[in-house]
Design a protein around this motif. Structure first.
Motif, PDB file in Angstrom:
ATOM      1  N   ASN A 180      26.305 -26.873  -8.890  1.00 25.46           N
ATOM      2  CA  ASN A 180      25.075 -26.767  -8.109  1.00 25.46           C
ATOM      3  C   ASN A 180      24.539 -25.347  -8.218  1.00 25.46           C
ATOM      4  OD1 ASN A 180      26.857 -25.379  -6.327  1.00 25.46           O
ATOM      5  ND2 ASN A 180      27.282 -27.294  -5.251  1.00 25.46           N
ATOM      6  N   ALA A 181      23.494 -25.053  -7.457  1.00 20.40           N
ATOM      7  CA  ALA A 181      22.841 -23.752  -7.536  1.00 20.40           C
ATOM      8  C   ALA A 181      23.449 -22.789  -6.525  1.00 20.40           C
ATOM      9  CB  ALA A 181      21.342 -23.916  -7.291  1.00 20.40           C
ATOM     10  N   SER A 182      22.935 -21.567  -6.513  1.00 21.96           N
ATOM     11  CA  SER A 182      23.342 -20.559  -5.537  1.00 21.96           C
ATOM     12  C   SER A 182      23.031 -21.039  -4.125  1.00 21.96           C
ATOM     13  CB  SER A 182      22.623 -19.244  -5.825  1.00 21.96           C
ATOM     14  OG  SER A 182      22.645 -18.385  -4.707  1.00 21.96           O
ATOM     15  N   ILE A 183      23.831 -20.616  -3.168  1.00 17.69           N
ATOM     16  CA  ILE A 183      23.624 -21.043  -1.792  1.00 17.69           C
ATOM     17  C   ILE A 183      22.288 -20.558  -1.275  1.00 17.69           C
ATOM     18  CG2 ILE A 183      24.880 -19.030  -0.916  1.00 17.69           C
ATOM     19  CD1 ILE A 183      24.656 -22.551   0.649  1.00 17.69           C
ATOM     20  N   PHE A 211      27.908 -27.297  -1.373  1.00 18.00           N
ATOM     21  CA  PHE A 211      27.593 -28.706  -1.141  1.00 18.00           C
ATOM     22  C   PHE A 211      27.768 -29.063   0.334  1.00 18.00           C
ATOM     23  CE2 PHE A 211      29.290 -33.040  -0.720  1.00 18.00           C
ATOM     24  CZ  PHE A 211      28.225 -33.779  -1.210  1.00 18.00           C
ATOM     25  N   LEU A 212      28.907 -28.685   0.917  1.00 22.53           N
ATOM     26  CA  LEU A 212      29.160 -28.991   2.320  1.00 22.53           C
ATOM     27  C   LEU A 212      28.198 -28.247   3.235  1.00 22.53           C
ATOM     28  CD1 LEU A 212      33.081 -28.903   2.335  1.00 22.53           C
ATOM     29  CD2 LEU A 212      31.591 -30.918   2.299  1.00 22.53           C
ATOM     30  N   MET A 213      27.860 -27.024   2.866  1.00 25.26           N
ATOM     31  CA  MET A 213      26.935 -26.239   3.684  1.00 25.26           C
ATOM     32  C   MET A 213      25.585 -26.937   3.817  1.00 25.26           C
ATOM     33  SD  MET A 213      26.423 -23.279   5.343  1.00 25.26           S
ATOM     34  CE  MET A 213      27.573 -22.073   4.698  1.00 25.26           C
ATOM     35  N   MET A 214      25.065 -27.462   2.717  1.00 25.36           N
ATOM     36  CA  MET A 214      23.768 -28.123   2.769  1.00 25.36           C
ATOM     37  C   MET A 214      23.843 -29.423   3.574  1.00 25.36           C
ATOM     38  SD  MET A 214      22.049 -25.909   1.427  1.00 25.36           S
ATOM     39  CE  MET A 214      20.553 -26.803   1.782  1.00 25.36           C
ATOM     40  N   LYS A 215      24.949 -30.151   3.472  1.00 27.57           N
ATOM     41  CA  LYS A 215      25.104 -31.366   4.277  1.00 27.57           C
ATOM     42  C   LYS A 215      25.098 -31.024   5.765  1.00 27.57           C
ATOM     43  CE  LYS A 215      25.570 -34.312   0.874  1.00 27.57           C
ATOM     44  NZ  LYS A 215      24.533 -35.364   0.622  1.00 27.57           N
ATOM     45  N   VAL A 216      25.819 -29.966   6.141  1.00 21.59           N
ATOM     46  CA  VAL A 216      25.883 -29.564   7.547  1.00 21.59           C
ATOM     47  C   VAL A 216      24.520 -29.060   8.017  1.00 21.59           C
ATOM     48  CG1 VAL A 216      26.897 -27.892   9.134  1.00 21.59           C
ATOM     49  CG2 VAL A 216      28.347 -29.086   7.503  1.00 21.59           C
ATOM     50  N   LEU A 217      23.816 -28.295   7.187  1.00 20.39           N
ATOM     51  CA  LEU A 217      22.513 -27.770   7.576  1.00 20.39           C
ATOM     52  C   LEU A 217      21.513 -28.890   7.823  1.00 20.39           C
ATOM     53  CD1 LEU A 217      22.062 -24.612   5.305  1.00 20.39           C
ATOM     54  CD2 LEU A 217      22.562 -24.699   7.744  1.00 20.39           C
ATOM     55  N   ARG A 218      21.584 -29.952   7.046  1.00 18.79           N
ATOM     56  CA  ARG A 218      20.678 -31.088   7.280  1.00 18.79           C
ATOM     57  C   ARG A 218      20.941 -31.741   8.634  1.00 18.79           C
ATOM     58  NH1 ARG A 218      21.456 -31.521   1.601  1.00 18.79           N
ATOM     59  NH2 ARG A 218      19.458 -31.339   0.496  1.00 18.79           N
ATOM     60  N   VAL A 219      22.225 -31.882   8.978  1.00 20.30           N
ATOM     61  CA  VAL A 219      22.568 -32.454  10.280  1.00 20.30           C
ATOM     62  C   VAL A 219      22.114 -31.516  11.399  1.00 20.30           C
ATOM     63  CG1 VAL A 219      24.460 -33.198  11.764  1.00 20.30           C
ATOM     64  CG2 VAL A 219      24.504 -33.738   9.319  1.00 20.30           C
ATOM     65  N   TYR A 220      22.384 -30.221  11.243  1.00 21.51           N
ATOM     66  CA  TYR A 220      21.975 -29.252  12.253  1.00 21.51           C
ATOM     67  C   TYR A 220      20.459 -29.228  12.415  1.00 21.51           C
ATOM     68  CZ  TYR A 220      26.659 -27.191  12.577  1.00 21.51           C
ATOM     69  OH  TYR A 220      27.992 -26.982  12.808  1.00 21.51           O
ATOM     70  N   ASN A 221      19.736 -29.369  11.307  1.00 21.87           N
ATOM     71  CA  ASN A 221      18.279 -29.329  11.389  1.00 21.87           C
ATOM     72  C   ASN A 221      17.742 -30.499  12.205  1.00 21.87           C
ATOM     73  OD1 ASN A 221      15.647 -28.175  10.419  1.00 21.87           O
ATOM     74  ND2 ASN A 221      15.460 -30.215   9.551  1.00 21.87           N
ATOM     75  N   LYS A 245      31.252 -17.736 -11.754  1.00 23.55           N
ATOM     76  CA  LYS A 245      29.830 -18.080 -11.786  1.00 23.55           C
ATOM     77  C   LYS A 245      29.536 -19.127 -12.862  1.00 23.55           C
ATOM     78  CE  LYS A 245      25.174 -16.276 -12.409  1.00 23.55           C
ATOM     79  NZ  LYS A 245      24.783 -17.476 -13.133  1.00 23.55           N
ATOM     80  N   THR A 246      30.125 -18.952 -14.037  1.00 26.94           N
ATOM     81  CA  THR A 246      29.855 -19.887 -15.136  1.00 26.94           C
ATOM     82  C   THR A 246      30.308 -21.296 -14.790  1.00 26.94           C
ATOM     83  OG1 THR A 246      30.104 -18.075 -16.728  1.00 26.94           O
ATOM     84  CG2 THR A 246      30.243 -20.319 -17.579  1.00 26.94           C
ATOM     85  N   VAL A 247      31.503 -21.414 -14.233  1.00 24.69           N
ATOM     86  CA  VAL A 247      32.022 -22.738 -13.893  1.00 24.69           C
ATOM     87  C   VAL A 247      31.250 -23.337 -12.716  1.00 24.69           C
ATOM     88  CG1 VAL A 247      34.056 -24.014 -13.121  1.00 24.69           C
ATOM     89  CG2 VAL A 247      34.296 -22.169 -14.800  1.00 24.69           C
ATOM     90  N   ALA A 248      30.949 -22.526 -11.703  1.00 23.96           N
ATOM     91  CA  ALA A 248      30.264 -23.041 -10.521  1.00 23.96           C
ATOM     92  C   ALA A 248      28.842 -23.497 -10.839  1.00 23.96           C
ATOM     93  CB  ALA A 248      30.239 -21.976  -9.426  1.00 23.96           C
ATOM     94  N   LEU A 303      32.852 -15.142  -4.039  1.00 23.77           N
ATOM     95  CA  LEU A 303      31.474 -14.639  -4.016  1.00 23.77           C
ATOM     96  C   LEU A 303      30.704 -15.127  -5.235  1.00 23.77           C
ATOM     97  CD1 LEU A 303      32.063 -10.966  -2.813  1.00 23.77           C
ATOM     98  CD2 LEU A 303      30.767 -12.709  -1.592  1.00 23.77           C
ATOM     99  N   GLY A 304      31.342 -15.072  -6.399  1.00 26.29           N
ATOM    100  CA  GLY A 304      30.681 -15.569  -7.604  1.00 26.29           C
ATOM    101  C   GLY A 304      30.443 -17.065  -7.564  1.00 26.29           C
ATOM    102  N   GLY A 305      31.363 -17.806  -6.928  1.00 31.24           N
ATOM    103  CA  GLY A 305      31.222 -19.254  -6.874  1.00 31.24           C
ATOM    104  C   GLY A 305      30.187 -19.734  -5.886  1.00 31.24           C
ATOM    105  N   THR A 306      29.867 -18.931  -4.881  1.00 26.37           N
ATOM    106  CA  THR A 306      28.889 -19.342  -3.870  1.00 26.37           C
ATOM    107  C   THR A 306      27.541 -18.657  -4.071  1.00 26.37           C
ATOM    108  OG1 THR A 306      29.810 -17.650  -2.408  1.00 26.37           O
ATOM    109  CG2 THR A 306      30.585 -19.899  -2.109  1.00 26.37           C
ATOM    110  N   LEU A 307      27.535 -17.342  -4.222  1.00 34.00           N
ATOM    111  CA  LEU A 307      26.286 -16.594  -4.323  1.00 34.00           C
ATOM    112  C   LEU A 307      25.749 -16.542  -5.749  1.00 34.00           C
ATOM    113  CD1 LEU A 307      27.139 -13.575  -1.992  1.00 34.00           C
ATOM    114  CD2 LEU A 307      26.274 -15.829  -1.398  1.00 34.00           C
TER     115      LEU A 307
END
Length: 795
Positions: free
Chosen positions: A559-562, A344-354, A552-555, A517-521
C-alpha cells in the motif's frame, strides 16, 4: 465571433473540429466536488495562487521600488527565519518539559501508591488522570479548533501542494495544538509529539506570513511584501522543517524531511534559509539543555529532549560484520510487512472513528474516553503478567544513579508490585513516557534486562494501541509510537536469534525503528538522517540505509505511505508527481468543463456583479474585442479578488473606454490588491452598488495578468499535469489549435486533474488506471497455483 462568456467548449462531437474532438465519449454527468474533511467536518477547498501576477499596476509598483525596498525585503526574510527558529525551539522545549513534568508527577504518585500496596488506588489514580487529560485535549480540539486534531502533517503537505483549507494555520489552531498535544501525550495515550510539532512550526511560520494584522493594529508597510502565497509557502516549508528539528534535535533531518516528504516545489535558496532556521532551533534547544542540566526545569525536566545518545556507551558493542547482513535484511523485511499491515489497519480504524465522530461532539468525547480507559487498563494490567527480575549489577551508568543496583532510577526501572531489589521490565516500559521507553530499548549492554515474553507482550500492545490511538480527536503524532514499536520488535528479533547474531540488542532495536519507519512512512533519506541524529552515531549509517531501503521497497508492494492514505481519506485534492497512463490518452480539451465565463477588456459593472454572484470561479479570461482590437484577442486573466477590490472602490466609467494611465496610478496602489491571510476571502455579498453604478463600466486592462500560462487544447493531459504541478499553478488557460475560433477554450484548475473528475467524465478509462505492483487478497494462493502448474508442465 462569439464572446467568451458564450463559449461552451463541450459541444457535440459531430460539430467539433477534428483537432478538438474527444478521444473518448464522456459520461453525461459528473458529481465530483472540491470538499474535504479537516478534523471531521467537511469544508470548502480553495487553491493557492503561486503564480507571479504581471499587469500594468504591479509592473509599475516593481519599477518604482527603490534599492532600500529590496534590501528590506531580503532582511525581513532572514529575520523571519530567525524568529521562526527561536519560537519553534521554545515551543518544542515547552512541550517536552511539560510532558516530562505532568507525566512524571503522575508516574511518581502511582509508584508511591504501588510501593505502599495500594494497588486499586494506584489504578484509579492512573486511569482517572489519563481520562481527565485526554478528555481535556479532546474537548478543546472539538469545541475550539477541530483543525488541530491529528498530526497535521497531511494538512501541511497539502498546503505546500497548493491546497488552502480554512483555519489550519490560525492562531487558535496553534494554541490548541500545543496545549492539546501536551495533555494527550501526558495521558499515556500511544501518540507522539513530532507530527504536531511539524504543524506547530508551520503555524508559527504562517502567522509571520500574514503580513501583519489590521484587526490588532499590527501593520507595517514593509510587511506587505509577504502578502502573497509564494512567500507564505516558503515560510511554511521552513517552519515545518523547524518543527522536526525541534521535535528530534535533528536540524539536518528537519531540512531533508521538508524537502523529501512535504514540499512539492523546492529551490536552492529555500534550502539555505531552511538550514539556517533549523540551526537556530538547534542552538535554542542546546541553551535549554544546559539550563535544565542545572536542575532549574522541574523535578523531571533534565532537558534530554528525546536525544537517544548511544555513541558514548559501549562503543565496542556498536560494531558489526558481514555475517550480520542477513539479520539486517530480516529486520527490513519484517518492518515492511508490519508497516504495510499497520497502514491497512490504521485506515480501517479511521473509517470507523470517522463514522463515530460525525455523530457530534459528544460522540467524539465518548470515543476518546473509551480509548483512554482501554489504554489505561492495558498499560496498568499487562505488567502484572511479567515476572519480577532481580536488579542488574552491571550495565551503563544512569544520569541519576551510578549503577543499576538500586533499581530506583526514575527512567530505568519500575518496581511495580515486586519486592525490594527487583524490578518489573514490562512496567519499566509501560509506566514511562514514550521517550524514556525508547531510551531504555536503545541502551547498549542490556541484552539480559528484558524477558522475551515481556518484549512480545509490549510489542503487541504498542502495535495495537498505536493503531487505536491516532484517530482520537486530539493533537497526536505517529513518529514516536512507530519508533517505539519498531525498537520493541527489533529487540524481540535479536532475542529470538540468540547466539546466531552477534549484534547488540540495542543496535538491533535502532534498526527495528528504522525499518518500521520505512515500512509505514515510506521515507528514506530524511528518516535515515533523523535516526542518526537521534542516536548520535554515524557508525550506524550503512545498516540504517540498508534496512530502510529494504523496508520501503517491500512495503510499497502492499500500500501507500500512511500520510498519503490519510490525505486521500480526508479528501484533500493532492496532486501526485506522476501522471496516470490514461492521462496520455486524453487531451486537455477533453476535460475542461463549460460553459466558460469571461469578460471583455472594458466590461459593464452589472455583468461583472452577475458573473461573480452566479459562479464560484477564482479567475476569468479577459478577451479584447472591437473596437479595442481588430479581432477577438486573449488579453489575460483577472482574479476574482481583484474584481472585488475594483467593485468596492467604485472607480467606474460612464462610457466603455480605457482609463488614462495616470488615473490608474493616482487612484490605485499595489497594496490594495494584496492577498489576505490563509482561509480569508472577500465575498460579493459585501458589495453594495446602486442601479446607476450597475450601468457603468470598468476597465479591466490595468488589473489583468497579461502573461498567464497557456496550453494548446491538443496537449496531452499528462504533459499539462507536469506543468501545472511543477510550476505551482492555480489556473491554466487552454487555447485553440485553430486560429479561426474563440481565443480561449477553457481553464484547467486543480479539480480538472483529479482522478475522480477525469474518470467521472470518461468511466471507460477506469480499467487503465496506473497499477503499482502490489499484493492483493488471494494473490499468494494464485501465484502458488501458477507455480505448481508450471512445475507440472515441466515434468
Amino acid at each position: 465571433m462569439a464572446s467568451p462568456r458564450e463559449v461552451a467548449p463541450m459541444e457535440d462531437d459531430e460539430n467539433r473540429p477534428p483537432l478538438t474532438r474527444a478521444l473518448l465519449h464522456r459520461s453525461a454527468t459528473n458529481n465530483t466536488s472540491q470538499v474535504a474533511m479537516v478534523g471531521s467536518n467537511p469544508c470548502p477547498i480553495e487553491s493557492l495562487d503561486y503564480e507571479m501576477i504581471e499587469n500594468d499596476l504591479f509592473d509599475q509598483n516593481w519599477r518604482t521600488r527603490a534599492k532600500a525596498d529590496q534590501v528590506r525585503y531580503v532582511v525581513l526574510k532572514w529575520t523571519f527565519c530567525f524568529a521562526i527558529g527561536i519560537l519553534t525551539g521554545i515551543v518544542g522545549f515547552v512541550i517536552n518539559l511539560a510532558v516530562e513534568n505532568v507525566a512524571g508527577f503522575k508516574h511518581e504518585a502511582v509508584s508511591a501508591l504501588m510501593e505502599s500496596s495500594s494497588y486499586w488506588t494506584a489504578f484509579w489514580l492512573f486511569a482517572g488522570t489519563n481520562l481527565v487529560l485526554l478528555l481535556f485535549a479532546s474537548s478543546i480540539t472539538a469545541f475550539v479548533s477541530p483543525a488541530a486534531g491529528g498530526s497535521g502533517i497531511p494538512e501541511v503537505k497539502a498546503y505546500l501542494n497548493g491546497v488552502d483549507a480554512p483555519n489550519i494555520f490560525s492562531l487558535r489552531t496553534l494554541a490548541v495544538k500545543v496545549i492539546g498535544n501536551i495533555a494527550a501525550v501526558s495521558s499515556s495515550l500511544h501518540v507522539g509529539k513530532a507530527g504536531p510539532m511539524v504543524h506547530t512550526g508551520a503555524c508559527i511560520a504562517a502567522i509571520f506570513g500574514q503580513g501583519g494584522s489590521r484587526k490588532y493594529g499590527l501593520t507595517c508597510r514593509w510587511l506587505r511584501y509577504f502578502k502573497n502565497d509564494r512567500d507564505r509557502r516558503d515560510l511554511v516549508t521552513i517552519g515545518a522543517g523547524a518543527g522536526i528539528a525541534a521535535a528530534f534535535r535533528a536540524p539536518v533531518g528537519g531540512v531533508l524531511f521538508a524537502l523529501e516528504s512535504l514540499s512539492s516545489w523546492w529551490r536552492s535558496a529555500l534550502i539555505w534559509r531552511s538550514f539556517f532556521t533549523t540551526a537556530v532551533v538547534a542552538v535554542v534547544l542546546r541553551l535549554f539543555v544546559e539550563l535544565c542540566g542545572s536542575g532549574r526545569c522541574g523535578l523531571f525536566g533534565e532537558g534530554g529532549l528525546i536525544m537517544y545518545d548511544v555513541s558514548t556507551l559501549f562503543e565496542d558493542l556498536m560494531t558489526y560484520h558481514l555475517k550480520d547482513i542477513p539479520t539486517v535484511i530480516l529486520i527490513g523485511v519484517i518492518g515492511a510487512l508490519l508497516g504495510g499491515l499497520y497502514n491497512f489497519l490504521m485506515m480501517k480504524v479511521l473509517r470507523v472513528y470517522n463514522m463515530i465522530n460525525e455523530r457530534g461532539r459528544a460522540h467524539k468525547l465518548l470515543l476518546a474516553a473509551t480509548v483512554s480507559i482501554v489504554t489505561s487498563c492495558c498499560v496498568f494490567g499487562l505488567p502484572w503478567m511479567a515476572p519480577c527480575r532481580p536488579c542488574p549489577t552491571t550495565g551503563p551508568p544512569s544520569s541519576s544513579s551510578p549503577t543499576y543496583g538500586s533499581c530506583h532510577t526514575l527512567n530505568r526501572f519500575r518496581r511495580f508490585h515486586c519486592p525490594p531489589g527487583h524490578y518489573n521490565d514490562l512496567a519499566s516500559l509501560f509506566l514511562n513516557i514514550n521517550d524514556d521507553a525508547i531510551r531504555n530499548l536503545y541502551s547498549t549492554g542490556t541484552n539480559d534486562v528484558y524477558h522475551p515474553l515481556s518484549m512480545l507482550a509490549f510489542f503487541l500492545a504498542s502495535y495495537a494501541l498505536g493503531v487505536l490511538s491516532y484517530g482520537v480527536v486530539a493533537p497526536s503524532g505517529l513518529f514516536v509510537p512507530i519508533i517505539l514499536t519498531g525498537a520493541t520488535y527489533g529487540r524481540l528479533v535479536a532475542m529470538l536469534l540468540g547466539g546466531r547474531s552477534g549484534l547488540d540488542h540495542g543496535l538491533v532495536a535502532i534498526l527495528g525503528s528504522a525499518s518500521f519507519l520505512g515500512g509505514t512512512l515510506r521515507m528514506t533519506v530524511s528518516v535515515c538522517v533523523i535516526v542518526l541524529e537521534l542516536t548520535n552515531n554515524l557508525l550506524l549509517l550503512p545498516l540504517v540505509m540498508l534496512v530502510m531501503l529494504i523496508s520501503k521497497t517491500v512495503a510499497d508492494s502492499f500500500n501507500a505511505s500512511i500520510y498519503d492514505m490519510i490525505l486521500k481519506f480526508k479528501g484533500l485534492p493532492y496532486l501526485d508527481g506522476h501522471a496516470e497512463p490514461y492521462m496520455r490518452q486524453l487531451a486537455v480539451g477533453d476535460v475542461v468543463a463549460g460553459p466558460l465565463r469571461g469578460f471583455a477588456g472594458v466590461e459593464k459593472v452589472g455583468n461583472v456583479v452577475h458573473v461573480l454572484r452566479t459562479t464560484g470561479h477564482n479567475a476569468f479570461p479577459v478577451v479584447d474585442e472591437p473596437p479595442f482590437s481588430t479581432r477577438p484577442v486573449l488579453y489575460g486573466l483577472v482574479l476574482r479578488a481583484h474584481l472585488l477590490v475594483l467593485l468596492k472602490k467604485k472607480e467606474f466609467l460612464a462610457s466603455p473606454e480605457r482609463w488614462p494611465k495616470d488615473r490608474v496610478d493616482a487612484r490605485f496602489q499595489a497594496e490594495d490588491f494584496d492577498k489576505r491571510g490563509s482561509g480569508k476571502h472577500d465575498d460579493i455579498g459585501a458589495v453594495d452598488l446602486s442601479p446607476e453604478e450597475m450601468d457603468m463600466y470598468v476597465d479591466l486592462h490595468p488589473f489583468t495578468n497579461t502573461s498567464p500560462y497557456t496550453v494548446v487544447e491538443t496537449m496531452s493531459l499528462a504533459k499539462a499535469l507536469v506543468l501545472f504541478r511543477e510550476v505551482g499553478l492555480r489556473h491554466l488557460l487552454v487555447v485553440p489549435k485553430a486560429c479561426d475560433r474563440s481565443p480561449v477554450v477553457g481553464i484547467l484548475t486543480r479539480h480538472d486533474f483529479m482522478p475522480e473528475h477525469i474518470l467521472g467524465l470518461h468511466p471507460v478509462l477506469l480499467a487503465s488506471r496506473w497499477k503499482r505492483l502490489r499484493w492483493h487478497k488471494g494473490a499468494v494462493p494464485k501465484y502458488f497455483r501458477s507455480l505448481l502448474t508450471w512445475l507440472a508442465n515441466r515434468t
